[in-house]
Design a protein around this motif. Structure first.
Motif, short mmCIF file in Angstrom:
data_model
loop_
_atom_site.label_atom_id
_atom_site.label_comp_id
_atom_site.label_asym_id
_atom_site.label_seq_id
_atom_site.Cartn_x
_atom_site.Cartn_y
_atom_site.Cartn_z
N UNK A 278 0.83 -1.20 0.00
CA UNK A 278 0.00 0.00 0.00
C UNK A 278 0.87 1.25 0.00
N UNK A 279 1.98 1.18 0.73
CA UNK A 279 2.87 2.35 0.80
C UNK A 279 3.36 2.74 -0.59
N UNK A 280 3.68 1.74 -1.41
CA UNK A 280 4.14 2.04 -2.77
C UNK A 280 2.99 2.63 -3.60
N UNK A 281 1.79 2.13 -3.44
CA UNK A 281 0.65 2.70 -4.16
C UNK A 281 0.46 4.17 -3.81
N UNK A 282 0.63 4.47 -2.54
CA UNK A 282 0.51 5.85 -2.06
C UNK A 282 1.59 6.73 -2.69
N UNK A 283 2.83 6.21 -2.71
CA UNK A 283 3.95 6.97 -3.27
C UNK A 283 3.80 7.16 -4.78
N UNK B 94 -4.45 7.54 -1.39
CA UNK B 94 -3.68 8.73 -1.77
C UNK B 94 -4.52 9.66 -2.64
N UNK B 95 -5.34 9.11 -3.51
CA UNK B 95 -6.22 9.94 -4.34
C UNK B 95 -7.23 10.69 -3.47
N UNK B 96 -7.77 9.98 -2.49
CA UNK B 96 -8.72 10.61 -1.59
C UNK B 96 -8.08 11.78 -0.84
N UNK B 97 -6.84 11.58 -0.40
CA UNK B 97 -6.13 12.65 0.31
C UNK B 97 -5.91 13.88 -0.57
N UNK C 26 -11.96 12.04 -6.37
CA UNK C 26 -12.94 11.00 -6.13
C UNK C 26 -12.66 9.74 -6.93
N UNK C 27 -12.89 8.59 -6.30
CA UNK C 27 -12.80 7.29 -6.97
C UNK C 27 -14.18 6.66 -6.96
N UNK C 28 -14.79 6.42 -8.13
CA UNK C 28 -14.20 6.45 -9.46
C UNK C 28 -14.51 7.72 -10.27
N UNK C 29 -15.18 8.71 -9.71
CA UNK C 29 -15.63 9.86 -10.51
C UNK C 29 -14.47 10.56 -11.22
N UNK D 146 -12.10 -2.29 0.77
CA UNK D 146 -11.67 -1.00 0.23
C UNK D 146 -12.89 -0.11 0.02
N UNK D 147 -12.72 1.18 0.16
CA UNK D 147 -13.81 2.14 -0.07
C UNK D 147 -13.43 3.12 -1.15
N UNK D 148 -14.11 3.04 -2.32
CA UNK D 148 -15.18 2.09 -2.66
C UNK D 148 -14.61 0.69 -2.91
N UNK D 149 -15.48 -0.33 -2.84
CA UNK D 149 -15.03 -1.70 -3.11
C UNK D 149 -14.28 -1.79 -4.43
N UNK D 150 -13.23 -2.58 -4.44
CA UNK D 150 -12.25 -2.59 -5.52
C UNK D 150 -12.58 -3.59 -6.63
N UNK D 151 -12.64 -3.08 -7.86
CA UNK D 151 -12.68 -3.96 -9.03
C UNK D 151 -11.30 -4.60 -9.17
N UNK D 152 -11.26 -5.91 -9.42
CA UNK D 152 -9.96 -6.59 -9.44
C UNK D 152 -9.98 -7.79 -10.37
#
Length: 351
Positions: A230-235, A270-273, A277-280, A297-303
């Motif tokens: 998650x840390x890498x996703x944030x970075x 990170x996007x929320x911060x 908006x996800x997914x808007x 995950x919020x919103x629930x994650x497509x995977x």
């Protein structure tokens, strides 16, 4: 205080002779009925089976194994300590074998060659019908030699020996599912954030990502490689939105395809911060469909789901065929992934 409870002791097993006496037949007839052999009426066979079930009779599996020269057990070796990948694979294997009366026992070899050899020797001592090897990645071999064991060996989600039979998920095909779905949703600036370069799947998925965007005539951003965290996703979000990564200019992504669900979760946070908006504003798709992460995950994650249970089932069925004497072509079989759509990727332009 004195207790009136009776001491616990092992119950004497019900014998075949007791089943036969209760059903009013000979021991030989009872044995044939319970083994699906012999000529008798359907009513007699069913009466004997019901009697055995009522009395709690259990066949002597050791004697049956000696008679049929099979142990009806399969060994499963893994170095996936947390069971993230091996447990779904084992579930599929068990599903394939349970109706055939075959049991599976799991041994964790970690990354210890000596421990791996001890487990293999123990499996061979127990006369397993076959061995299935699985792991935490498809491009690394388990730390044990499984060639020339004298029993059928199948590889599932781990690197096989040359000339062996192996089942892996189609990572490139799974990546295509994700990127093509973004394209159908009208996303046009799709980024890719993934794991370390030392993983073969990273390159397979990244190439599929490039191929789809090139086919669609869309800009290709250089994939960002890092850790499975998650840390890498944030970075990575900082790199995407504060740098110039697109070959066509400095437009910011409207979608991010992630190499696993943990990275995707970090991206969403990170996007929320940033107030996005996800997914808007930005759609996000992960990989693995690890439900404990994706659904929380919020919103629930497509995977992308690698269909590991189905992969395990195919491995189990193939092993059964080999044990039964049916030949099978060696080589690697790639099984298709599927896209599990939740709320993080957005909707079609027409809603």
């Amino acid at each position: 205080m004195a207790s009136n409870a009776q001491p616990v002791s092992a119950k004497t097993p019900v014998t075949l002779r007791e089943v036969a006496a209760s059903a009013g037949v000979s021991v030989a007839t009872a044995s044939k009925a319970l083994n699906g052999q012999g000529r008798m009426t359907a009513e007699t066979r069913e009466r004997i089976r019901e009697t055995a079930q009522r009395l709690g009779f259990r066949p002597n599996s050791l004697a049956q194994s000696l008679l049929r020269r099979r142990s009806f057990t399969v060994g499963l070796l893994t170095n996936d300590t947390y069971g993230r990948f091996s447990l779904p694979v084992m579930s599929g294997i068990s599903d394939a074998l349970v109706d055939k009366g075959v049991s599976v026992f799991l041994c964790n070899v970690e990354d210890d060659k000596r421990l791996g050899q001890l487990h293999v020797d123990a499996m061979l001592d127990k006369r397993v019908d076959g061995i299935i090897a699985t792991g935490k990645r498809i491009d690394r071999h388990l730390p044990v030699d499984l060639s020339n064991l004298g029993v059928p060996t199948i590889y599932a989600f781990t690197q096989p020996d040359p000339g062996a039979i192996a089942f892996v998920s189609d990572d490139a095909g799974g990546a295509r599912l994700a990127v093509e779905h973004f394209c159908r949703l009208g996303r046009r600036r799709i980024a890719h954030v993934t794991g370390p370069a030392s993983f073969a799947v990273v390159h397979a998925r990244a190439q599929a990502y490039r191929d789809v965007l090139t086919e669609k005539g869309l800009p290709v951003m250089e994939p960002l490689l890092g850790s499975w965290s998650e840390a890498w996703g944030h970075e990575a979000v900082k790199k995407l939105f504060d740098g110039k990564l697109s070959k066509s200019g400095d437009e910011k992504p409207d979608a991010v395809f992630c190499g696993n669900d943990q990275i995707a979760r970090g991206v969403i946070d990170a996007l929320r911060e940033r107030g996005l908006g996800v997914p808007d504003d930005v759609g996000v798709i992960g990989f693995d469909n690890w439900q404990i992460v994706a659904e929380a995950t919020r919103p629930p994650l497509t995977s992308v789901d690698m269909n590991l249970a189905a992969l395990g089932r195919e491995a189990g069925l193939t092993l059964l065929s080999l044990v039964g004497g049916e030949p099978a072509e060696p080589g690697i079989r790639k099984l298709p992934c599927r896209l599990v759509v939740r709320q993080s990727c957005g909707r079609l332009p027409d809603g």
